[in-house]
Design an enzyme around this catalytic site. Sequence first.
Site, PDB file in Angstrom:
ATOM      1  N   THR A 417      14.892 -17.389  38.863  1.00 42.38           N
ATOM      2  CA  THR A 417      16.114 -17.678  38.403  1.00 42.38           C
ATOM      3  C   THR A 417      17.232 -17.143  39.328  1.00 42.38           C
ATOM      4  OG1 THR A 417      15.254 -17.073  36.254  1.00 42.38           O
ATOM      5  CG2 THR A 417      17.783 -17.158  36.307  1.00 42.38           C
ATOM      6  N   GLU A 437      12.469 -20.827  35.086  1.00 40.69           N
ATOM      7  CA  GLU A 437      11.625 -19.659  34.631  1.00 40.69           C
ATOM      8  C   GLU A 437      10.944 -18.786  35.682  1.00 40.69           C
ATOM      9  OE1 GLU A 437      10.603 -16.755  32.883  1.00 40.69           O
ATOM     10  OE2 GLU A 437       8.621 -17.562  33.044  1.00 40.69           O
TER      11      GLU A 437
HETATM   12  N1  GLU Z   1      12.802 -17.274  31.867  1.00 40.16           N
HETATM   13  C1  GLU Z   1      13.733 -16.087  31.954  1.00 40.16           C
HETATM   14  C2  GLU Z   1      14.830 -15.962  30.785  1.00 40.16           C
HETATM   15  O1  GLU Z   1      15.224 -16.868  30.171  1.00 40.16           O
HETATM   16  C3  GLU Z   1      14.407 -15.790  33.185  1.00 40.16           C
HETATM   17  C4  GLU Z   1      13.455 -15.774  34.130  1.00 40.16           C
HETATM   18  C5  GLU Z   1      13.974 -14.915  35.285  1.00 40.16           C
HETATM   19  O2  GLU Z   1      14.961 -14.377  35.435  1.00 40.16           O
HETATM   20  O3  GLU Z   1      13.420 -14.557  36.359  1.00 40.16           O
HETATM   21  O4  GLU Z   1      14.925 -15.132  30.412  1.00 40.16           O
END
Ligand code: GLU
Length: 595
Positions: A417, A437
């Site tokens: 992210t 993700e």
């Molecule tokens: N998929 C995570 C979320 O939506 C984010 C992943 C991340 O920050 O590394 O919270």
Amino acid sequence: MLRKLSAVLLLAALPAQAQQVTDAIDPEIAASGATFGELTEASDASLSAKAAGTPVDAEDWMIVAAHPLAVEAGARVLRDGGSAADAMVAVQAVLGLVEPQSSGLGGGAFLVWYDAKSGELTTLDGRETAPLDATPTLFQTAEGETMGFFDAVVGGRSVGTPGTPALMEEAHRKWGNQPWAGLFSEAISLAETGFTVSARLAESVAGDTERLTRFPATSAYFFPEGTAIQAGDTLVNPEYAATARAIAAHGAKAFYTGPIADDIVSTVRTAAGNPGVLSAIDLAIYHVKERPAACAAYRGRDVCGMGPPSSGALTVGQILGMLDAYDLASMEPDSAEAWRLIGDASRLAFADRGLYMADSDFVPVPAAGLVDPAYLASRAQLLSGDRALSEVSAGQPKWDHAAVDYAPDTSIEIPSTSHISIVDAEGNALSMTTTIEGAFGSKLFVRGFLLNNELTDFSFSTHDDGRPIANRLEPGKRPRSSMAPTIVLDDGKPVLVVGSPGGSRIIGYVAKTIIAHLDWGMDVQQAVGLPNLVNRFGTFDVEAGTDAGALVEPLSTLGFKVEERDLTSGLHAIALGATLQGGADPRREGIALGE
Ligand code: GLU
């Protein structure tokens, strides 16, 4: 100066449902971050400001994002009089190329917008969505066992309908003033002429070799001639240029319908060993959802961000809302007393998060009740002792309508992210967290970009002990997120723009930065650089290799289970005061730039 908290002992009875959530796994796929010197194409002024631990100061506009090339693309737009929304499009288009492991066209994002003219706050939900053919047991074996996490992630099964291209277009439609197509020119030319591979990208590729090389297209891009790309290499991505050209010329519909969409679908459905269920119809019907901002009161300010399907704003808001009852400003930033309060407020908030937070278009969520000041004041009383809480369970917030007896969720998020903070010359502020993700998402690469694995943010189980899990998978539903793009308002005016990557630790990273800035008077660079300490499910994670190591013993003495580990936030913050001050997380490659 340390001040002892008055020892009014906790009286509130603990509700019955003890929290079952186990500590999420974190294989630390992401590299620990490049040093400044390793970046070959850095913007010198802001880098030296970051290295020196001072914020970047500016009068008119400011931009903070995860890669110098992306920041510079956005800065050019702002210099030309573009809005923060225009600049975001340019930044995201470049990030998808130069930081492909973290975010891009194949992912999703949440955006918080403060409109200077109207004084209004808007949030846009560009979250990935579960395909219509997905069933609640998508991540279960034929025997009804939950799949191994990476068995689910790698391949087509985990891919949700991407939301980022639609979000870019919607933000531009609402708030842009520059021609759409021009916002992609930097990304297109970098993709065609090549960009320099950063240390972080190279390390991430090397650290994920086995999974990335399972798919020929992914392998060919990240392992040309069989060898992993290296820091300093020049990498071209003509397919990305072609995709960006198509979106620039025809808008997001060139992504959601036609040959690009067809290729996304066939890549997902034919993924070797683990095909997915995404269809053309899922892409064709994707839309961004505008939702009300979720706000919580803290120190007389309003801390606002993205409500469900993100748990970000509600959980950050709960932590701060509980801490509002305690005078953190009178405690030292390195005191065990302050961190006991922050850590246990966070545990209590995570207990509520695990039970109640999910996509409110599909399941009832007591969103207002969770950040109701009276509810948080009662939860705050649980913190009035002087030792770590021995047991933590979810509270009983007021429901807006139907109440549901949920079972806690145990879904796992792997940090990747990216966060973008921008303030433009008109005073509009944008806070956007964007993701595919986990690092490299599903590891599937098509048309020059990676596809997300966002569906593994759903709970793999549907029920526990007969009770439904709010964040269970359902067709058309958006998985619960932890992303917490935040804008803090004082008397209706923005004073802080902040957000971070980091999986569910995002919540702790963002809360820390707000506390450091508002309570401890740190400037944004100090606040983002302050060592991270995060307590989600009971274990107090203390950032390894930092001064916070001195807290390991005192926190253990208070009764916490403590672990030192890398806590690679990527906090990007802008403080709005007499000037604009930008702070970029020293743990990653991002910079702040302003004029
Ligand atoms: N998929 C995570 C979320 O939506 C984010 C992943 C991340 O920050 O590394 O919270």
